[in-house]
Every structure is written in structure tokens, then in C-alpha cells.
Design a protein around this motif. Structure first.
Motif, PDB file in Angstrom:
ATOM      1  N   VAL A  34     -75.565   2.191 -95.449  1.00 45.78           N
ATOM      2  CA  VAL A  34     -74.401   3.056 -95.668  1.00 45.78           C
ATOM      3  C   VAL A  34     -73.687   3.304 -94.344  1.00 45.78           C
ATOM      4  N   ARG A  35     -74.464   3.582 -93.293  1.00 45.92           N
ATOM      5  CA  ARG A  35     -73.855   3.815 -91.973  1.00 45.92           C
ATOM      6  C   ARG A  35     -73.327   2.515 -91.363  1.00 45.92           C
ATOM      7  N   LYS A  36     -74.114   1.461 -91.475  1.00 46.48           N
ATOM      8  CA  LYS A  36     -73.736   0.190 -90.852  1.00 46.48           C
ATOM      9  C   LYS A  36     -72.417  -0.338 -91.398  1.00 46.48           C
ATOM     10  N   PHE A  37     -72.241  -0.227 -92.724  1.00 46.30           N
ATOM     11  CA  PHE A  37     -71.039  -0.785 -93.350  1.00 46.30           C
ATOM     12  C   PHE A  37     -69.999   0.288 -93.688  1.00 46.30           C
ATOM     13  N   ALA A  38     -70.286   1.529 -93.285  1.00 49.04           N
ATOM     14  CA  ALA A  38     -69.346   2.644 -93.505  1.00 49.04           C
ATOM     15  C   ALA A  38     -68.876   2.673 -94.954  1.00 49.04           C
ATOM     16  N   GLU A  39     -69.838   2.647 -95.877  1.00 53.95           N
ATOM     17  CA  GLU A  39     -69.517   2.629 -97.301  1.00 53.95           C
ATOM     18  C   GLU A  39     -69.121   4.050 -97.734  1.00 53.95           C
ATOM     19  N   PRO A  40     -67.861   4.308 -98.049  1.00 48.57           N
ATOM     20  CA  PRO A  40     -67.390   5.684 -98.235  1.00 48.57           C
ATOM     21  C   PRO A  40     -67.931   6.381 -99.475  1.00 48.57           C
ATOM     22  N   TYR A  41     -68.057   5.664-100.587  1.00 51.43           N
ATOM     23  CA  TYR A  41     -68.531   6.296-101.818  1.00 51.43           C
ATOM     24  C   TYR A  41     -69.978   6.747-101.674  1.00 51.43           C
ATOM     25  N   LEU A  42     -70.837   5.865-101.186  1.00 50.11           N
ATOM     26  CA  LEU A  42     -72.241   6.210-101.047  1.00 50.11           C
ATOM     27  C   LEU A  42     -72.450   7.271 -99.962  1.00 50.11           C
ATOM     28  N   ALA A  43     -71.637   7.248 -98.932  1.00 51.90           N
ATOM     29  CA  ALA A  43     -71.781   8.217 -97.847  1.00 51.90           C
ATOM     30  C   ALA A  43     -71.611   9.645 -98.344  1.00 51.90           C
ATOM     31  N   ARG A  44     -70.905   9.821 -99.446  1.00 51.03           N
ATOM     32  CA  ARG A  44     -70.646  11.159 -99.990  1.00 51.03           C
ATOM     33  C   ARG A  44     -71.671  11.574-101.035  1.00 51.03           C
ATOM     34  N   GLN A  45     -72.568  10.679-101.420  1.00 48.05           N
ATOM     35  CA  GLN A  45     -73.466  10.963-102.525  1.00 48.05           C
ATOM     36  C   GLN A  45     -74.582  11.938-102.127  1.00 48.05           C
ATOM     37  N   VAL A  46     -74.659  13.048-102.841  1.00 48.67           N
ATOM     38  CA  VAL A  46     -75.671  14.069-102.587  1.00 48.67           C
ATOM     39  C   VAL A  46     -77.073  13.508-102.806  1.00 48.67           C
ATOM     40  N   TRP A  47     -77.226  12.544-103.697  1.00 45.78           N
ATOM     41  CA  TRP A  47     -78.543  11.978-104.003  1.00 45.78           C
ATOM     42  C   TRP A  47     -79.272  11.486-102.766  1.00 45.78           C
ATOM     43  N   LEU A  48     -78.541  11.028-101.765  1.00 43.78           N
ATOM     44  CA  LEU A  48     -79.179  10.525-100.559  1.00 43.78           C
ATOM     45  C   LEU A  48     -79.849  11.643 -99.764  1.00 43.78           C
ATOM     46  N   ASP A  49     -79.323  12.860 -99.834  1.00 48.34           N
ATOM     47  CA  ASP A  49     -79.874  14.007 -99.100  1.00 48.34           C
ATOM     48  C   ASP A  49     -79.686  15.286 -99.919  1.00 48.34           C
ATOM     49  N   PRO A  50     -80.438  15.474-101.006  1.00 46.92           N
ATOM     50  CA  PRO A  50     -80.202  16.614-101.887  1.00 46.92           C
ATOM     51  C   PRO A  50     -80.821  17.924-101.427  1.00 46.92           C
ATOM     52  N   HIS A  51     -81.670  17.849-100.394  1.00 50.42           N
ATOM     53  CA  HIS A  51     -82.325  19.038 -99.860  1.00 50.42           C
ATOM     54  C   HIS A  51     -82.651  18.775 -98.393  1.00 50.42           C
ATOM     55  N   PRO A  52     -83.004  19.803 -97.626  1.00 55.71           N
ATOM     56  CA  PRO A  52     -83.224  19.618 -96.193  1.00 55.71           C
ATOM     57  C   PRO A  52     -84.277  18.553 -95.884  1.00 55.71           C
ATOM     58  N   ALA A  53     -83.933  17.647 -94.962  1.00 54.38           N
ATOM     59  CA  ALA A  53     -84.856  16.579 -94.595  1.00 54.38           C
ATOM     60  C   ALA A  53     -86.143  17.126 -93.998  1.00 54.38           C
ATOM     61  N   GLU A  54     -86.073  18.322 -93.385  1.00 47.54           N
ATOM     62  CA  GLU A  54     -87.253  18.915 -92.750  1.00 47.54           C
ATOM     63  C   GLU A  54     -88.374  19.194 -93.752  1.00 47.54           C
ATOM     64  N   LEU A  55     -88.040  19.322 -95.030  1.00 45.30           N
ATOM     65  CA  LEU A  55     -89.053  19.583 -96.045  1.00 45.30           C
ATOM     66  C   LEU A  55     -89.853  18.341 -96.418  1.00 45.30           C
ATOM     67  N   SER A  56     -89.338  17.150 -96.063  1.00 43.86           N
ATOM     68  CA  SER A  56     -90.045  15.882 -96.291  1.00 43.86           C
ATOM     69  C   SER A  56     -90.483  15.700 -97.737  1.00 43.86           C
ATOM     70  N   LEU A  57     -89.691  16.154 -98.679  1.00 44.70           N
ATOM     71  CA  LEU A  57     -90.104  16.156-100.077  1.00 44.70           C
ATOM     72  C   LEU A  57     -90.222  14.752-100.654  1.00 44.70           C
ATOM     73  N   ARG A  58     -89.382  13.835-100.178  1.00 36.44           N
ATOM     74  CA  ARG A  58     -89.420  12.478-100.731  1.00 36.44           C
ATOM     75  C   ARG A  58     -90.414  11.581-100.019  1.00 36.44           C
ATOM     76  N   ASN A  59     -91.152  12.145 -99.092  1.00 37.14           N
ATOM     77  CA  ASN A  59     -92.239  11.393 -98.476  1.00 37.14           C
ATOM     78  C   ASN A  59     -93.450  11.284 -99.380  1.00 37.14           C
ATOM     79  N   HIS A  60     -93.435  12.036-100.494  1.00 36.03           N
ATOM     80  CA  HIS A  60     -94.634  12.144-101.350  1.00 36.03           C
ATOM     81  C   HIS A  60     -94.325  11.825-102.806  1.00 36.03           C
ATOM     82  N   VAL A  61     -93.141  11.294-103.116  1.00 42.24           N
ATOM     83  CA  VAL A  61     -92.811  10.975-104.508  1.00 42.24           C
ATOM     84  C   VAL A  61     -92.337   9.521-104.594  1.00 42.24           C
TER      85      VAL A  61
END
Length: 321
Positions: A294-321
Motif C-alpha cells: 500500500v505504501r510502496k505503490f501509494a494505493e489510495p483506496y486501500l490506504a484509507r481502509q480502517v480494516w488495515l488498522d482498526p485498533h491501536p497497534a500497541e495492543l498487538s491483537l492481530r498477532n494472535h488471531v
């Protein structure tokens, strides 16, 4: 779609380490207080103490019909049902002003347990079909507010889903209170499409149809539209985001790079998606690679998608699912 650094959630007071239980004890949950608490402003509630019972006090249990149980003290058999129900209705009404984005209840509590609370029959035999009196009053008044028992939050998938819904509820409420415009609703739906898809692909079209038909309702129907969309949005997110659904979203997102990715890049992304599908790596692994593209190709639609970061990264919630 920014989220305030702290959002407001209700919680059973004993889970914060407050000595409010019948035996002068507490049930401190360090994850809730010390980890999630970095992002949450807790509103503690203790039904027993707040309805006027002391500390210490005689223990209580639910008795009778699980659909409408009575709350009795265990040793002396004093019936506290009417007292607790009256207080619970009053306290739930007061919590309207708090504008809570969620509530964490004490599991198994006859006042605050959300599910599988013991209810005893006339012979003293328990069944786990009850709901705590205050928990029932709260969920009846706030059916769309995310709620969970603290015990179930030990499950990584349930924890991730609950916290995701809490932050989604906050984004929705913030939008309605600060904007609520048709253009804002279009934007809200657009940036949440992949998140919605991860819970129910059909809901993307259903909620999209509400947005598309908004102009026909006119300004007078705006409030009803927002209520309908909000209910559909929160109900959708309460459905489980399974591995299969997430794989579908990952593959859908990958389609936005079909012309940019080199053959080896495409193969690598497909490989890590497959590893996630087979349970070899957690969701965070393909997401990290996807965010890289997303960053490399500056894809605008995906860059706005909440699904990529729906909660604080510090919680590491998707490291376990």
C-alpha cells in the motif's frame, strides 16, 4: 476517521482492583487495567455496593426461572430482586449520559454476568442459563453497545473482535455527533468496506444500498437513516471475522496491485496468505506485507481502509488471531 486517545467504557468495579466484593476482595484484571487501560477511560460500576449493600456482605445467587430469576442471599434467603432491578434500571438510564462505547462485565456474577450465570432450581441444582440482573438491564437499554465478560476476553479471537467493535463504535458515534452528513456517511462507509467485508461480505452491499438511497429519504429521514445504518454496522461487526473471511478480504485487496506487483512479489504475498489460511502464521503477517505494498505503490483506496488498522497497534491483537 481519527479516534480519541481515550474512549469511555463501563466495567465491573472489582476488575479494576477495587475491594467491593462480598468478601472484601477484588478480581483485578491486569490486562484490562494496565494494557487496554492505556487507551480507555474506565467507568466503574458495582451493582451490589451502589444499590446500598455493604462490604463485606452475604453472598448471593440467582434462583428460579432463568428468564426471570430472583436474587437471593445464600445463607438467609433474603430476596433482593426488586431492590436490584429498580437500581439496575435507574443506573442504566444514568449511563446514557456517559455515552459508553462498551462494557466489560464480571463473568458468573449474579448481578453482572453476561452469559452462563448459574441459576438454582428449587432443589438447589444449578444450570448455567442465567444473565446477571444489571447486565440484563444494560443490554436491554443499549443493545448495540459492545459488551463482553472479562473471562471470555482471555480468548484471543473474542478479545480482538470485542476491542475492534469498541473502536468502531467510537468512530461511528463520533461521526454521528460531529457530522452526520450524507457526504460524511458515504465517506464512513467507504473507509469501512473491507472491515465490514471481513465480518459479512453481504453486508457491504446491504449497507451500501442504504447509503445509496439516502437522498431519496430527504433531510427529514436523515436521523432514521443514521439509526438504521448504525444498527446494521454494529450488528455486522458482532459476527465473527473468520480466517476464511479474512482470506477473502486479503485476496480482494491483493487485486488492487495486480498490475504493479512483480511475479515474485505476487508469489510471496500469495504464499503468506496461504500460510495464514492454514494456521501457520497469524493475521498480522500478511497484513504487514499488504501494508508495505500500500505504501510502496501509494494505493489510495486501500490506504484509507480502517480494516488495515482498526485498533491501536500497541495492543498487538492481530498477532494472535
Amino acid at each position: 476517521m481519527s479516534t480519541p486517545s481515550k474512549i469511555k467504557l463501563g466495567i465491573s468495579s472489582c476488575l479494576l482492583g477495587n475491594n467491593v466484593r462480598y468478601d472484601r476482595g477484588h478480581k483485578l484484571d491486569r490486562y484490562l487495567r494496565d494494557v487496554l487501560g492505556r487507551f480507555i477511560r474506565w467507568v466503574p460500576v458495582c451493582p451490589e455496593v451502589e444499590c446500598g449493600l455493604g462490604v463485606p456482605r452475604e453472598s448471593m445467587r440467582l434462583v428460579g426461572d432463568p428468564a426471570a430469576p430472583r436474587l437471593l442471599t445464600v445463607r438467609s434467603g433474603v430476596d433482593l430482586t426488586a431492590r436490584m432491578e429498580a437500581w439496575a434500571r435507574k443506573r442504566a438510564a444514568e449511563l446514557d449520559a456517559e455515552d459508553l462505547r462498551g462494557f466489560v462485565f464480571k463473568a458468573s456474577s449474579p448481578s453482572s454476568g453476561l452469559r452462563s450465570v448459574k441459576v438454582y432450581d428449587e432443589k438447589g441444582n444449578p444450570s448455567r442459563r442465567g444473565v446477571g440482573i444489571f447486565a440484563r438491564a444494560f443490554t436491554e437499554r443499549f443493545p448495540l453497545v459492545p459488551v463482553e465478560d472479562e473471562g471470555r476476553l482471555n480468548d484471543a479471537g473474542i478479545r480482538e473482535n470485542f476491542i475492534e467493535r469498541v473502536f468502531a463504535c467510537d468512530r461511528w458515534r463520533t461521526f454521528v455527533q460531529a457530522d452526520g452528513s450524507l457526504g460524511g456517511l458515504v465517506e464512513f462507509h467507504t473507509v469501512h468496506k473491507l472491515l465490514i467485508m471481513s465480518h459479512d461480505p453481504r453486508a457491504v452491499s446491504a449497507l451500501g444500498s442504504l447509503v445509496a438511497g439516502a437522498r431519496r429519504r430527504g433531510a427529514d429521514g436523515r436521523r432514521a437513516l443514521l439509526d438504521e445504518y448504525g444498527a446494521g454496522f454494529m450488528t455486522t461487526l458482532a459476527r465473527e471475522a473468520t480466517v476464511k473471511k479474512n482470506v477473502n478480504v486479503l485476496q480482494h485487496a491483493m487485486g488492487y496491485f495486480k498490475r504493479q506487483l512483480a511475479a515474485e512479489e505476487k508469489a510471496e504475498l500469495l504464499e503468506v496468505i496461504g500460510q495464514y489460511h492454514r494456521g501457520l502464521v497469524p493475521l498480522v503477517v500478511p497484513l504487514v506485507l499488504l501494508r508495505h505494498y500500500v505504501r510502496k505503490f501509494a494505493e489510495p483506496y486501500l490506504a484509507r481502509q480502517v480494516w488495515l488498522d482498526p485498533h491501536p497497534a500497541e495492543l498487538s491483537l492481530r498477532n494472535h488471531v
